[in-house]
Each structure stands twice: as C-alpha cells, then as structure tokens.
Scaffold this active site. Structure first.
Site, mmCIF file in Angstrom:
data_model
loop_
_atom_site.group_PDB
_atom_site.id
_atom_site.type_symbol
_atom_site.label_atom_id
_atom_site.label_comp_id
_atom_site.label_asym_id
_atom_site.label_seq_id
_atom_site.Cartn_x
_atom_site.Cartn_y
_atom_site.Cartn_z
ATOM 1 N N HIS A 162 0.801 -1.227 0.000
ATOM 2 C CA HIS A 162 0.000 0.000 0.000
ATOM 3 C C HIS A 162 0.832 1.274 0.000
ATOM 4 C CE1 HIS A 162 -4.004 -1.864 0.642
ATOM 5 N NE2 HIS A 162 -3.233 -2.869 1.007
ATOM 6 N N ASP A 369 3.178 9.521 -1.136
ATOM 7 C CA ASP A 369 2.015 8.774 -0.673
ATOM 8 C C ASP A 369 1.784 7.635 -1.657
ATOM 9 O OD1 ASP A 369 -0.076 8.302 1.025
ATOM 10 O OD2 ASP A 369 -0.874 10.346 0.916
#
Ligand code: GDG
Length: 729
Positions: A162, A369
């Site tokens: 992730h 991110d």
C-alpha cells in the site's frame, strides 16, 4: 478452496469493558473492499487483533473472532515495539517514503521482524488448505510470501503493497535488502498502486537478485512472478450517498451556518512526516502574506489524525504543527475569524462527509504517498460536481486524477498559486474537471480493485501451470527419449552460448568444459546421431573448440558451414562491403558506452553490451535500432537484437535457412533443436512439425517446449545418451 487474507491488523476495533472483549468490524476502505472476499464461504482474514491478549484469554478471543471469519495472530508488546513500531515504521516506512535520514537500522528490529513474519506464517498454516488462495497485505509482511512459499511450494500467493516502492538507489541502503526481496518474490503476483512503483521494484529485484525480467514478469527458479499496478479505489457509493443522510445534513448545517460566504479549504491526514503538513501550512502563510485580499475570506480546516505519537519524530512533528498554527493564527486572526481551524483528533465518518461535501477546496499535498484515499473520498463526495482538488504529484492518486490542480509539494509558491487558481476557478471549469475525476473514482472503486487483483492472480497461476506443461522435464523428457530410442537417423541442432554453456560476461570465457566435451563425444558415438553445432560464433572459434570432434559445424548464423571431415565453406556471393560504414557508425556508440565493444565476423558485425552498465546498454541498443534500421535495410542487412548484443548481417544468412540447407536431401526420423535467443527462433520456425524444438529460458518463443538453463539442457542430452546405453544393454 478458500481465500485467505493476511495483514498486520485485523479489520476490527476492540473494546474492552468490564473485563469483556467486544469486536466491532471496522469500516475502513480495505475492509469494505475485501468484505465480500473474507466473509464469503469459509474464507478468512488473519492478523493481529490490535491489543495484547493475555495467554489465558487467547482461546476465548479466537472463538469470538471466528464468528466474524477472522483469525488472530497474538503479538506481545515487545513484538509490537520491535517488529511494528521498530522495523516496519522506523526502517521500511521512512525508506519507502524517501526519508532515509529518519531510518534506524537496528539489528533487534530486524531480528524481530523476521520472527514475527514467521509467527504469521505459523498461524496461517493452522488454517491454510493446500489449494487456498493467499493474499498478503502490505509492508509489515514482506517476508511472509517467501516463508509460505517454502512451506507450500504450489500455493497461489498474491501480495499488495500500500505504500510506495522506492527507486533502487534508495532501497539498496537497507542492510537486509536481499532478504526482503527474496521474501517478496515468494508471491506469484506482486501489486503496487502505480506503474512507477512497479518499475522501481523490477529494476531493484533484477539488480540485487539473480532473477531475470521480461517486461513486467520476473523469472526466479522456474517460477514466473508478475508485477503489476493496481491503483486502489474507495467505496464510491458510500461517499456519494452519505451527504444525503440526515446525520450528515445536520453536520453540514452545523458546520456551514455563518460561513455562507467563506471559502473553506480542507485538509485531512494521519500525523506523518510524509504527508507534507508543515509545508502546507507554510504555503498558507505565504498566501496570506502575498494575497492579503483573502484575509477574512478563506479558512483552512486541518484535521490531523493522531498516529504513532510515542515515536519521537512524530511527537516533534506534532509540536512543530502546534507551534506553527498557533503563531499563524495569532498573527492573522481577527475577533471573529481565524485562518487555520486545526483539529488533532479523529472524527466520525459523518463529520468527514460533511466536510468533504461542502469544502470548496481540498488540499492534499503529501511529500510521498502510495495512493492517498482522502483525495478520492473528496471527489466521490462532490455530488454537484463542484469543488477543486489540489493534489501533490508525489501521491499515487495523481496518476489517475489528472484533472486535479497538480502541485509539487516541495514548492510552497506552487501550492500558494494553486490555491489562488482554485479560489478563482469558474464553476464550469470546476464541473468539467470534477465530472472527469468522478467518472474515474466511480469506475475504479475498491471492489474493482479487489476483483482485478484476484482475477489477475488466477491468470498468473494458470499461465504458470500451462508453462509447466511446456517445461521439457519429466513427462516431456520421456516422450523425447521414447522417440529417440525408436529412431535411427537423428539430427540434433545445438546452439552454443546460453544453450550448451552458461551466458558469461566475457565472450572468451565461454569455452567448452570437460563435461561438455564428454557429452558431445557420447552423443556422437552413436552412428544414428548427427550433431550440428549451430552458432553465431566465428568459424575460427568453432573450429578451435569443436574441429576435432565428429560434429558438423555452422558458424556465423549460417555464413560458414563445415561437414565433419570436410573443409569450411562460406555462402557464395556474400559481400562484406557494407562493414566499413556500419562499423564506423557503431564505433560512435562504443565511444559513448563504457564496457561495450564491436566483434567483427566475416559477414557480420556485432555490437556487444553485456559488460556495459545495466540499463545504459539497453538504452544504446534501442538508439542503434532506431537510428540504423533504415540504413541496414537499404544495404540488404538484417539487424538482429539478441541477448545483450545487436548483430548486423547479410539478410540471406540466418540459422533457419542454414538448418534447412543442412537438411536438404536428408530425411531424418528424429530432429531436436535447442537454442536460447532470437536467432534460434528462425530454426524453430522452419523445422517440420514432428521436430522437438526447445527454447532455453521460458519467455515467448516459437519452440514447443522450454528448459530453464544450460544445466537442464545437459541433463536432457545426458538422459538420451544413457537411454541409448540402456537400450543397447
Ligand atoms: C496507506 C498509504 C494508501 C482520516 N481521518 C479520519 C478518517 N480517515 C480515513 C480517510 C482515509 C484514510 O483514513 C486515510 O487513507 P490514506 O490513503 O489517505 O492514507 P494512509 O492511512 O497513510 O494509508 C496510502 C492507503 O494505505 C491505501 O492503500 O492510499 O498511500 O499510506 O480513508 O477517510 N476516518 C475517520 N475519521 C477520521 O478522522 N472515520
């Protein structure tokens, strides 16, 4: 067959009241997306329940969790400190987010990371069936795919990360880099949010491990591992439906009353140094300095969700935010207005929805991110298609949400300008951009993400299986051997480099070894066999290496041929006039590519780059192909990219023609052809249907079967020789 999801945390919130545990399923994006998977049939989700459970109560917790299709891995506080807070969050998190100076390479962290990954494997083994599909989530469990692969060699294992995967130059800093990669490649399918992560992972794996890659497929020990981008989505309908609910309507009323003319800017993050919170505040300060006309007209609502604040770097960041906000507000506020409404806490989803659906601008500026779901949640909440998303180009989401106002989060001036642009953006433009983004977020929602991943995992496993049926070992080997035993007029076309010997950095190092001589001699003892060594090598080299053996030789891809006991012949009417010009051009590439060199053969020129810097050689090879292909065609030359080489040769010369030429007026009842590169494909193509064609290396080929390397080739050939002895005996 069930699906088993494994992640660090189970998707539950635990409440302990009056010495009683209650488990509430969490509503996070991942849990929602995977809900259909783990709640169906006898599927299961394995992970840490989130608190330290005393040993005597572990059975009770296990039973309660089983009702929710969950299975616990119990961790001690010490394990949480070292494996989770330590290795995961003080090594992997900072390095993967490019903040290498924040990393603490503690041996004790690493030791515990390994043992906890083992612990997860042990728990998984308690519930895993042989045919189950396993899907492992995220960076806390990088070693788990490898550990499970050892225990269950044929298991179907998917892994999704992730957070970003950094470039090789960053990843290589980690002291335990090979171990981590070896853990990961235990999976069959490795997923990341973006194609950049995929590229970084493939280049890192091929540089640090003995694995080969062909586009996005890695080959390791006879197994193909696919690496692909699966941008994670959100539950679009949930965020789009929420604003119409009573609860959210009330929240909107409460929040917006009295702020009808105020432009609201929203920012939501977990407390983390990767999220660019301070830089965002600095951009806000810059805006108030340079555009005083907005004083009293805009408000930033900044929600920072508490996280890891026992770690010094996080508590420092928190103090810095507190200070900055205090200072900024003190300087710019008036009696009934403050520029920054800062909340260090989390809110119920209804409050978030009220903020998302009414904020004029959403400001998402992380330094790095993996994806960033907040940006997608904002878009999904904008049912009227208005509002402006300002998004950092360092967030994975920026690859999909290209209609956002994209900024470099390190450039405070850029962020300030983006806020001004957003504040001034006409409604029609807002709607155009938002409509396009909503279509993407709606389509690529979290269910889509789950389905895509699982579908691809199944495909990868199927293609591994079909590849296995082409692998010329065991049953296939038996078929070849059976035909070999029955036939009396055989021909074996054997390529040399990469087929009979390993591919080496130095072309002169690849001379035949004793075992190979022994093997070829054994093959030629039988009068039924004709061995033809068919190579791109110079004829002088083949003569020197094999001239004394009872074999036929074809050199330079067919430009030169020699039957056993005869003289070397070159193809008639070949010209080498072209070599001067082509060589001069190739030299300009050699001058710019350390490690590359030109090999001159009678009727061809070869540009070698196996010793050039990884990547640079391929780049130059592409340049050569694109710059010289027209010139080559004009001169009647074929330009052939091979294994770390590019060869220019007369178009009339190729191994396929040479093999057919050799077969002319012969009628063998057994043909075997083995080769490893492009040039061998010409042989595979022209041979009759009943020939056994075998590619060395398992990438796409015209050949019927494949073997992994020269060792498997030798094993096959030895098995034929031995078959012969058995037959004769
Ligand atoms: C990692 C990667 C990747 C936030 N405040 C509240 C609240 N939230 C929810 C948001 C959103 C989630 O938390 C945050 O997700 P992000 O994607 O922004 O960030 P990470 O937690 O760092 O997640 C990231 C993600 O994994 C998924 O793969 O996108 O890049 O770092 O869903 O809504 N939820 C509630 N109250 C809050 O106050 N209820």
């Amino acid at each position: 067959m069930k699906t088993v999801i494994i992640s660090n945390r189970l998707p539950v919130k635990i409440i302990e009241e009056n010495n009683e545990y209650t488990f509430i399923p969490s509503e996070g994006g991942l849990a929602t997306g995977l809900g259909d998977v783990y709640k169906s049939g006898n599927s299961i989700w394995i992970g840490w329940p989130g608190i330290e459970v005393p040993e005597e109560r572990q059975e009770e917790v296990t039973q309660k969790l089983a009702e929710l299709n969950l299975f616990p891995v119990f961790l001690t506080q010490n394990e949480i400190n070292l494996y989770y807070e330590g290795f995961s969050n003080e090594v992997l998190w900072p390095v993967f987010h490019y903040l290498v100076t924040y990393a603490h390479y503690e041996q004790s962290y690493w030791d515990c990371y390994q043992s906890v990954n083992e612990k997860f494997a042990k728990s998984a083994m308690q519930v895993l069936g042989r045919k189950d599909k396993i899907w492992i989530q995220d960076y806390q469990l990088l070693l788990l795919p490898g550990i499970l692969r050892e225990k269950l060699p044929n298991a179907t294992i998917g892994f999704f990360q992730h957070i970003p995967f950094p470039s090789y130059e960053i990843f290589r800093l980690i002291p335990w880099r090979e171990e981590l990669l070896n853990g990961l490649i235990g999976a069959d399918l490795i997923g990341f949010h973006t194609y950049d992560d995929v590229r970084h992972f493939i280049s890192t794996a091929t540089r640090l491990l003995p694995v080969q890659s062909s586009s996005n497929v890695l080959n390791s020990h006879e197994r193909q591992i696919v690496v692909e981008a699966f941008p994670m989505g959100i539950d679009f309908d949930k965020f789009s439906d929420l604003p119409a609910t009573e609860k959210v309507k009330n929240e909107i009323n409460y929040f917006r009353t009295g702020k009808e003319d105020m432009k609201v800017i929203l920012s939501i993050d977990r407390l983390d140094y990767s999220k660019g919170i301070l830089e965002r505040l600095k951009a806000m300060e810059l805006l108030l300095q340079h555009h005083p006309e907005y004083i009293g007209k805009i408000e930033l609502f900044m929600i920072v969700v508490p996280s890891r604040d026992t770690v010094p770097q996080y508590s420092e960041l928190r103090d810095q935010i507190d200070q900055f906000v205090g200072n900024l507000n003190a300087r710019y506020r008036s009696m009934n207005w403050i520029p920054v409404n800062y909340f260090y806490r989390s809110f119920p989803i209804e409050v978030l929805s009220a903020l998302y659906s009414t904020a004029d601008i959403c400001l998402v500026t992380p330094m790095r991110d993996g994806m960033n779901l907040v940006s997608k949640e904002y878009v999904a909440s904008r049912n009227r298609n208005d509002g402006v998303l300002i998004l950092s180009e360092m967030a994975g989401a920026s690859k999909e949400l290209t209609d956002a106002v994209i900024v470099n989060p390190n450039n405070m001036g850029d962020i300030m300008e983006a806020i001004v642009t957003a504040l001034k953006m006409p409604l029609e433009e807002q709607q155009l951009r938002m409509t396009a983004m909503r279509a993407i977020v709606e389509k690529f929602n979290v269910k889509h993400w789950v389905n895509n991943f699982i579908l691809r995992l199944n495909e990868v496993k199927d293609s591994q299986k079909s590849l296995l049926t082409k692998h010329a070992v065991n049953s296939i080997n038996e078929v070849i051997a059976a035909k070999y035993a029955k036939t009396t007029d055989r021909v074996l076309f054997l390529d040399y480099d990469g087929t009979l010997v390993d591919f080496t950095g130095n072309i002169d190092d690849a001379s035949p070894d004793d075992e190979l001589y022994d093997l070829v001699e054994n093959l030629t003892i039988d009068h039924a066999n004709k061995v033809v060594i068919i190579s791109g090598r110079r004829h002088e080299t083949l003569e020197q290496w094999f001239g004394h053996l009872k074999v036929d030789l074809i050199a330079e891809h067919g430009a030169w041929q020699k039957s056993y006991g005869d003289k070397w012949n070159s193809l008639p009417l070949l010209t080498d006039q072209w070599k001067l010009e082509i060589k001069a051009l190739l030299e300009t590439y050699t001058d710019r590519t350390p490690g590359s060199f030109i090999e001159e053969k009678s009727y061809s020129l070869v540009w070698h780059y196996r010793k050039a810097e990884e990547g640079l050689g391929d780049l130059r090879a592409n340049e050569i192909v694109s710059h010289m292909k027209i010139l080559a065609a004009d001169k009647g030359l074929q330009l052939m990219p091979g294994n770390k080489v590019i060869e220019f040769k007369n178009i009339e010369v190729n191994k396929g023609k040479a093999a057919l030429n050799w077969l002319y007026d012969k009628n063998p009842d057994f043909i075997l052809a083995l080769g490893d590169d492009h040039t061998d494909e010409d042989i595979f193509k022209v041979l009759p249907d009943d020939a056994f064609t075998i590619k060395v290396g398992n990438n796409i080929s015209e050949a019927k079967y494949y073997l992994n390397d020269f060792k498997e080739v030798r094993k096959l050939l030895w098995s034929l020789v031995k078959e012969e002895f058995v037959e004769r005996g």
